[in-house]
Enzyme design. Structure first.
Site, mmCIF file in Angstrom:
data_model
loop_
_atom_site.group_PDB
_atom_site.id
_atom_site.type_symbol
_atom_site.label_atom_id
_atom_site.label_comp_id
_atom_site.label_asym_id
_atom_site.label_seq_id
_atom_site.Cartn_x
_atom_site.Cartn_y
_atom_site.Cartn_z
ATOM 1 N N GLY A 184 0.737 -0.999 0.186
ATOM 2 C CA GLY A 184 -0.007 -0.014 -0.008
ATOM 3 C C GLY A 184 0.748 1.414 0.142
ATOM 4 O O GLY A 184 1.860 1.044 -0.517
ATOM 5 N N GLY A 241 2.140 2.362 5.395
ATOM 6 C CA GLY A 241 3.030 1.343 5.381
ATOM 7 C C GLY A 241 4.130 2.336 6.652
ATOM 8 O O GLY A 241 4.098 1.174 8.330
ATOM 9 N N GLU A 263 5.297 -3.233 0.631
ATOM 10 C CA GLU A 263 5.599 -3.144 -0.415
ATOM 11 C C GLU A 263 5.404 -1.404 -0.466
ATOM 12 O O GLU A 263 3.657 -1.844 -0.444
ATOM 13 C CB GLU A 263 5.203 -4.475 -0.936
ATOM 14 N N CYS A 317 2.413 0.205 -8.775
ATOM 15 C CA CYS A 317 3.632 0.742 -8.005
ATOM 16 C C CYS A 317 4.534 1.765 -9.230
ATOM 17 O O CYS A 317 5.378 2.421 -8.498
ATOM 18 C CB CYS A 317 3.505 0.085 -6.757
HETATM 19 P P1 NAD Z 1 -3.351 2.040 1.307
HETATM 20 O O1 NAD Z 1 -2.063 2.519 1.825
HETATM 21 O O2 NAD Z 1 -4.280 3.196 1.463
HETATM 22 O O3 NAD Z 1 -4.262 0.867 1.479
HETATM 23 C C1 NAD Z 1 -3.212 -0.269 1.416
HETATM 24 C C2 NAD Z 1 -4.397 -1.468 2.647
HETATM 25 O O4 NAD Z 1 -4.143 -0.823 3.799
HETATM 26 C C3 NAD Z 1 -5.736 -1.164 2.259
HETATM 27 O O5 NAD Z 1 -5.858 -1.982 2.268
HETATM 28 C C4 NAD Z 1 -5.526 -0.677 3.237
HETATM 29 O O6 NAD Z 1 -7.600 -0.818 3.848
HETATM 30 C C5 NAD Z 1 -5.271 -1.107 4.143
HETATM 31 N N1 NAD Z 1 -5.044 -0.032 5.821
HETATM 32 C C6 NAD Z 1 -5.251 1.671 5.564
HETATM 33 N N2 NAD Z 1 -4.966 2.329 6.534
HETATM 34 C C7 NAD Z 1 -4.655 0.974 7.614
HETATM 35 C C8 NAD Z 1 -4.204 1.074 8.742
HETATM 36 N N3 NAD Z 1 -3.304 1.998 9.302
HETATM 37 N N4 NAD Z 1 -3.176 -0.751 9.242
HETATM 38 C C9 NAD Z 1 -3.527 -1.174 8.385
HETATM 39 N N5 NAD Z 1 -4.066 -1.347 6.648
HETATM 40 C C10 NAD Z 1 -4.244 -0.617 6.863
HETATM 41 O O7 NAD Z 1 -3.147 1.845 -0.609
HETATM 42 P P2 NAD Z 1 -4.021 2.104 -1.792
HETATM 43 O O8 NAD Z 1 -4.524 3.540 -1.796
HETATM 44 O O9 NAD Z 1 -5.251 1.010 -1.584
HETATM 45 O O10 NAD Z 1 -3.316 1.713 -2.664
HETATM 46 C C11 NAD Z 1 -1.865 2.618 -3.390
HETATM 47 C C12 NAD Z 1 -0.640 2.459 -2.992
HETATM 48 O O11 NAD Z 1 0.211 1.084 -2.984
HETATM 49 C C13 NAD Z 1 0.499 3.675 -3.758
HETATM 50 O O12 NAD Z 1 0.901 4.185 -3.435
HETATM 51 C C14 NAD Z 1 0.736 2.545 -4.543
HETATM 52 O O13 NAD Z 1 2.054 2.768 -4.804
HETATM 53 C C15 NAD Z 1 1.003 1.561 -3.018
HETATM 54 N N6 NAD Z 1 1.342 -0.051 -3.756
HETATM 55 C C16 NAD Z 1 2.585 -0.522 -3.940
HETATM 56 C C17 NAD Z 1 2.909 -1.554 -4.177
HETATM 57 C C18 NAD Z 1 4.345 -2.367 -4.082
HETATM 58 O O14 NAD Z 1 4.597 -3.278 -4.140
HETATM 59 N N7 NAD Z 1 5.534 -1.126 -3.800
HETATM 60 C C19 NAD Z 1 2.256 -2.867 -5.601
HETATM 61 C C20 NAD Z 1 0.216 -1.877 -5.238
HETATM 62 C C21 NAD Z 1 0.611 -0.784 -5.261
#
Ligand code: NAD
Length: 467
Positions: free
Chosen positions: A216, A221, A238, A272
């Site tokens: 995410g 993270g 990630e 990402c």
């Molecule tokens: P996000 O961080 O908002 O959410 C990701 C997940 O985390 C969701 O399931 C969300 O419900 C959960 N979440 C939210 N707050 C949380 C908390 N406090 N504790 C635990 N879990 C929580 O990300 P998004 O908007 O869903 O995705 C987009 C982001 O993900 C972009 O920054 C993208 O670059 C990144 N991403 C990274 C990779 C990689 O492999 N590096 C791959 C895909 C996406």
């Protein structure tokens, strides 16, 4: 399209609406899981763990290969569902699913065996990679199935149990894949839980979960890592990226333009490792920019379920609004916004392909992760200077170099501070190739042997002479 799927039983009454981003129609309504649901799942996984850990490796491999086969056999149904909830065009939904199936086979092929470290008259030392217990997988909305499988396959093959939390924006296809997969596994080995904003933190705090594998944003993270520290959970993170492509003046512009276009705009930029800024040598800047604009006119944006559409909407309203505010900020600045094909939908989260023509280096569109179909194009003249600009970022996920000079390509690639660098090709990801973020793009590794090992603890057993 209306979908009826059952969410886990829950005492709470919080409801989640799953929206088709191309039409804003409600696809499904789910009951959000509560803390008791999570406790029940952790208890079921904890109970299933010892027997699954002791199940022969060959059987665990067969199970994960079987999940890949089920994804392939059900690809039509799954792709339609994925397009409806995520927004990506059908062909890209299919390719996400075929990738997920390939990951099941590829990860199973690399399962880790015990290793003999010493074998002497005095002692025998064996190194084992033992499973951790109950893994929590937290997944974003851009590649919901592929990124869940990146966690499920290594967790299961190494003998862990896993609870998957999809994004509340895109839970449906993951729920269906896991429902299919559960037929191949003992109860409690693989479960899915769907909930609102509170659920992720409940998982990262939960004392019964021994590892969190999170994909995410970087901001989330950081919160995940802080929360996991209380019980010293293992974490794999990630996170976000701001990948740069560096285009040298010796390239064949016609050949490279379509490739750069797709590295940036696949899944409407919501990847990402999408190219999020392009540094073009000043000698070919105008020619390259104009060719990108011309190419983008050949690509149709619309509802991903429709024939001929290659770019869908962005996935949710929050992301749509974030992109609108980036555009508004850029509009007030020095750089031109070029929108070759405006879209005029009355509904849906459509943001047209937009190029930002040589914005200042310190503007948000260059420094932040846009995660959408807006691409800054930047001029450079000096190689050391462009490397410095590329590396002046908190992110370090991927990046690419485009030149016909092999020595220059390697020299520049080695100086980019990121986990993956591609030379003269779009992002290559494979179950056999480790994938990791440097700096604030992550912690730990997914894929390859290194990625599989993240689901294990090292144990050594040392035996002296017997008798
Ligand atoms: P996000 O961080 O908002 O959410 C990701 C997940 O985390 C969701 O399931 C969300 O419900 C959960 N979440 C939210 N707050 C949380 C908390 N406090 N504790 C635990 N879990 C929580 O990300 P998004 O908007 O869903 O995705 C987009 C982001 O993900 C972009 O920054 C993208 O670059 C990144 N991403 C990274 C990779 C990689 O492999 N590096 C791959 C895909 C996406």
């Amino acid at each position: 399209m209306s979908i009826s799927l059952s969410a886990p039983a829950a005492d709470s009454i919080e409801r989640l609406e799953i929206v088709n981003p191309a039409s804003e129609a409600i696809l499904a309504e789910l009951t959000s899981a509560d803390r008791n649901d999570l406790d029940r799942m952790v208890a079921a996984a904890t109970e299933a763990f010892p027997a699954w850990r002791d199940t022969p490796l060959a059987q665990r491999k067969t199970a994960i290969q079987g999940i890949g086969k089920l994804i392939t056999e059900n690809a039509d149904e799954l792709a339609a569902l994925l397009t409806a909830e995520q927004g990506k065009p059908l062909a890209q939904a299919r390719s996400e699913l075929s990738g997920a199936a390939a990951w099941c086979t590829g990860i199973a092929d690399q399962a880790i065996e015990d290793e003999m470290l010493q074998e002497t008259a005095e002692r025998i030392v064996v190194k084992r990679h033992v499973p951790l217990g109950v893994v929590g997988a937290i997944v974003p909305w851009n590649y919901p199935v592929a990124l869940a499988i990146w966690k499920i396959a290594p967790a299961i093959v190494t003998g862990n149990c896993i609870i998957v939390k999809p994004s509340p924006f895109t839970p449906l296809t993951t729920m269906r894949v896991i429902e299919l997969a559960q037929a191949l596994l003992p109860t409690g080995v693989l479960q899915v839980i769907v909930g609102g904003d509170a659920l992720g933190p409940w998982m990262t705090e939960h004392p019964g979960i021994t590892k969190i594998s999170f994909t995410g944003s970087t901001a989330t993270g950081r919160r995940v890592m802080a929360s996991c520290s209380a019980s010293l959970k293992r974490v794999t993170l990630e996170l976000g990226g701001n990948d740069a492509a560096i285009v040298f003046p010796d390239v064949d512009v016609d050949a490279v333009v379509p490739q750069i276009f797709w590295t940036a705009f696949v899944n409407s930029g919501q990847l990402c490792v999408a190219t999020k800024r392009v540094y073009i040598h000043e000698d070919i800047y105008d020619e390259f920019r104009d060719a990108l604009i011309a190419f983008s006119r050949t690509v149709m944006m619309g509802d991903g379920a429709a024939e001929g559409v290659a770019l869908g909407p962005v996935q949710n309203r929050q992301q749509y609004e974030r992109l609108q505010s980036l555009l508004a900020e850029t509009a007030g600045g020095a750089a031109n916004q070029i929108t070759p094909q405006p879209v005029s939908n009355s509904s849906g989260y459509f943001v047209p392909v937009t190029f930002i023509d040589n914005p200042p280096e310190d503007s948000s569109i260059v420094q932040e992760e846009q995660f959408g179909p807006i691409l800054p194009l930047l001029k450079f003249s000096d190689t050391d200077d462009v490397i410095r600009r590329v590396n002046a970022s908190e992110f370090g996920l991927g990046g690419s170099v485009w030149t016909t000079d092999p020595d220059l390509a390697i020299e520049v690639a080695q100086k980019i501070d990121s986990g993956s660098v591609w030379i003269n090709q779009p992002q290559y990801l494979s179950p056999f190739v480790p994938f990791s973020g440097h700096k604030q793009s992550g912690l730990g590794v997914e894929n390859g042997r290194d990625g599989i090992l993240e689901y294990t603890n090292v144990q050594t057993i040392t035996r002296g002479p017997i008798g």
